[in-house]
Design an enzyme around this catalytic site. Structure first.
Site, PDB file in Angstrom:
ATOM      1  N   SER A  25      62.975  78.976-168.385  1.00 12.94           N
ATOM      2  CA  SER A  25      63.846  79.744-167.494  1.00 12.94           C
ATOM      3  C   SER A  25      65.266  79.215-167.376  1.00 12.94           C
ATOM      4  CB  SER A  25      63.232  79.844-166.112  1.00 12.94           C
ATOM      5  OG  SER A  25      63.344  78.615-165.447  1.00 12.94           O
TER       6      SER A  25
ATOM      7  N   HIS B  18      58.373  84.215-167.308  1.00 16.75           N
ATOM      8  CA  HIS B  18      59.702  84.798-167.539  1.00 16.75           C
ATOM      9  C   HIS B  18      59.694  85.797-168.694  1.00 16.75           C
ATOM     10  CE1 HIS B  18      61.679  82.429-164.492  1.00 16.75           C
ATOM     11  NE2 HIS B  18      60.868  81.463-164.846  1.00 16.75           N
TER      12      HIS B  18
ATOM     13  N   LYS C  49      58.379  88.583-160.647  1.00  7.38           N
ATOM     14  CA  LYS C  49      59.685  88.600-161.323  1.00  7.38           C
ATOM     15  C   LYS C  49      59.876  89.983-161.948  1.00  7.38           C
ATOM     16  CE  LYS C  49      59.407  83.570-161.730  1.00  7.38           C
ATOM     17  NZ  LYS C  49      59.967  83.178-160.434  1.00  7.38           N
TER      18      LYS C  49
HETATM   19  C1  LIG Z   1      57.862  78.942-165.645  1.00  5.80           C
HETATM   20  C2  LIG Z   1      57.427  79.311-164.267  1.00  5.80           C
HETATM   21  N1  LIG Z   1      56.122  79.366-163.990  1.00  5.80           N
HETATM   22  C3  LIG Z   1      55.687  79.692-162.755  1.00  5.80           C
HETATM   23  C4  LIG Z   1      56.573  79.999-161.751  1.00  5.80           C
HETATM   24  C5  LIG Z   1      56.048  80.374-160.399  1.00  5.80           C
HETATM   25  O1  LIG Z   1      55.956  81.765-160.306  1.00  5.80           O
HETATM   26  P1  LIG Z   1      56.037  82.459-158.870  1.00  5.80           P
HETATM   27  O2  LIG Z   1      57.482  82.593-158.537  1.00  5.80           O
HETATM   28  O3  LIG Z   1      55.327  83.755-159.038  1.00  5.80           O
HETATM   29  O4  LIG Z   1      55.335  81.540-157.923  1.00  5.80           O
HETATM   30  C6  LIG Z   1      57.948  79.974-161.989  1.00  5.80           C
HETATM   31  C7  LIG Z   1      58.911  80.319-160.903  1.00  5.80           C
HETATM   32  O5  LIG Z   1      60.067  80.428-161.033  1.00  5.80           O
HETATM   33  C8  LIG Z   1      58.395  79.617-163.282  1.00  5.80           C
HETATM   34  O6  LIG Z   1      59.701  79.549-163.562  1.00  5.80           O
END
Ligand SMILES: Cc1ncc(COP(=O)(O)O)c(C=O)c1O
Length: 407
Positions: free
Chosen positions: A188, A216, A247
């Protein structure tokens, strides 16, 4: 101990290091995203959001809102219990079926967030499989790191996206030990993409399971929004695909999709799944509507790609440095925490543009950046306004430009 004094001193440390997080108070307006209203004390300001993870504007999509309204009218507010004790509603069951189908897997399991899905699924697999060794990409998300740490399983960190290093580490491990390779598709902060096929090849060679975080990427890539693994025809090679509903799908929640046995295993052993109230049915219904819509429609994905390309072109024309990557994430590199915060503050105050600064420890020192996420709901006029504002601030802050030849 004087508790509040202690809290104050630790917070003061954060402030001194420039790492204290300040939240922007926003009111989203139905149907108007990316426009929002910012409240700052007594002042209210119209802003355009350029850093949201509601990547496709699905959080405002009429199908999603209608499904949520309908579910509230049908079912009321909360699920009323954990999944085990009265909290499994038909909307949860339908959403899990929708997600299993999205990823071509036998089953899927919902969690209250993507964070919880990583924490609970990785934590459970790594702790409940005796002797399991987890091979974790060096840039994995905090939720994966915490899940692995919580499992107390042996963890081997391999250099980010480095197949040679992964192979060397797999080869050095006990050939008979159960192994799990944990990694992401789109990372990300840099927007780079993992070599999924080659990682699956290594997993086959060393008899390892694979766990791919597509947080993502789901909704955004692949003909039905199944993520990078779908786009590359690799979904069947992954043991577990993990995603979020918060997202590109625009709602909230997380999930894993995998074989029926693996999903039943996590369902049966994961404390983070078992001992918490299920998502409200309206959330499940809204997320299912979003997933269904993006399985059938490429319009949002196509327009998002256009907007991403248009912004990159404008930045190139102005010589504003941004990391080249094959994804929808545009990291505009400032390389200085004070300037990064100043640009972000000034964008908001003078131009009504909201982009959160990304500083250390989220990214390494010297790589401070503005992480910009163009979406199909940004207009060309929005793009022009952003490009012009960045041009003004780059000049004002005297930040180095990219030489045109290197762009
Ligand atoms: C790579 C990654 N995995 C998991 C998550 C967590 O997801 P959530 O926002 O649905 O808790 C994020 C959150 O930004 C993330 O960037």
């Amino acid at each position: 101990m004087r508790y509040n004094e202690y809290f104050r001193s630790r917070l003061a440390d954060l402030q001194d290091e420039g790492n204290y997080r300040v939240f922007i108070d926003l009111q989203r307006r139905r149907g108007a995203f990316p426009e929002a209203v910012q409240t700052d004390g007594a002042a209210r300001r119209d802003v355009t959001i350029w850093c949201s993870n509601d990547y496709l504007g699905m959080g405002q999509h009429p199908d999603v809102l209608a499904a949520m309204h309908d579910a509230v009218d049908r079912c009321g507010a909360g699920a009323g219990g954990t999944r085990n004790i009265s909290g499994t509603t038909h909307d949860h069951v339908l959403l899990e079926a929708e997600l299993a189908d999205l990823h071509g897997k036998e089953a899927a399991l919902l969690f209250t967030s993507g964070y919880v899905s990583n924490w609970a699924a990785l934590g459970t697999l790594a702790s409940e499989i005796p002797g399991c060794i987890v091979f974790s990409d060096a840039l994995n998300h905090a939720s994966m790191i915490e899940g692995i740490r919580h499992s107390r399983a042996q963890k081997v960190i391999w250099k980010h996206n480095d197949l040679e290093d992964l192979e060397a580490k797999l080869a050095a491990a006990d050939p008979d030990a159960p192994k799990l390779i944990a990694f992401e598709s789109v990372y990300s902060m840099d927007g780079d993409i993992a070599p999924i096929k080659e990682i699956c090849d290594l997993a086959d060679r060393y008899n390892a399971m694979t766990y791919l975080d597509e947080v993502h990427a789901v909704g955004l890539y692949g003909p039905r929004g199944g993520g990078i693994a779908e786009r590359e025809g690799l979904m069947d090679r992954l043991t577990v695909i993990e995603g979020t509903l918060g997202k590109a799908f625009g709602v909230v929640g997380g999930y894993i999709a995998a074989s029926a046995e693996l999903v039943d295993f996590v369902r049966s052993f994961a404390s983070g799944f078992i001992f918490t109230t299920a998502l409200p049915p309206a959330i499940a219904a809204g997320a299912a509507a979003s997933v269904r819509h993006l399985k059938a429609s490429n319009a949002e994905r196509d327009l998002q790609k256009t907007r991403v390309a248009q912004l990159r072109e404008r930045l190139d024309a102005q010589g504003i440095p941004h990391l080249p990557n094959p994804s929808h994430i545009i990291p505009v590199m400032v390389g200085d925490p004070v300037k990064c915060k100043f640009i972000s503050d000034t964008l908001l105050e003078e131009f009504g543009i909201y982009i959160q600064p990304i500083n250390y420890p989220t990214v390494p020192k010297g790589t401070e950046r503005l992480r910009i996420t163009p979406s199909p709901v940004h207009s060309e006029a929005d793009l022009d306004h952003l490009a012009q504002a960045l041009e003004t601030l780059w000049a004002r802050c005297q930040i180095a430009r990219m030489p045109m030849a290197a762009q």
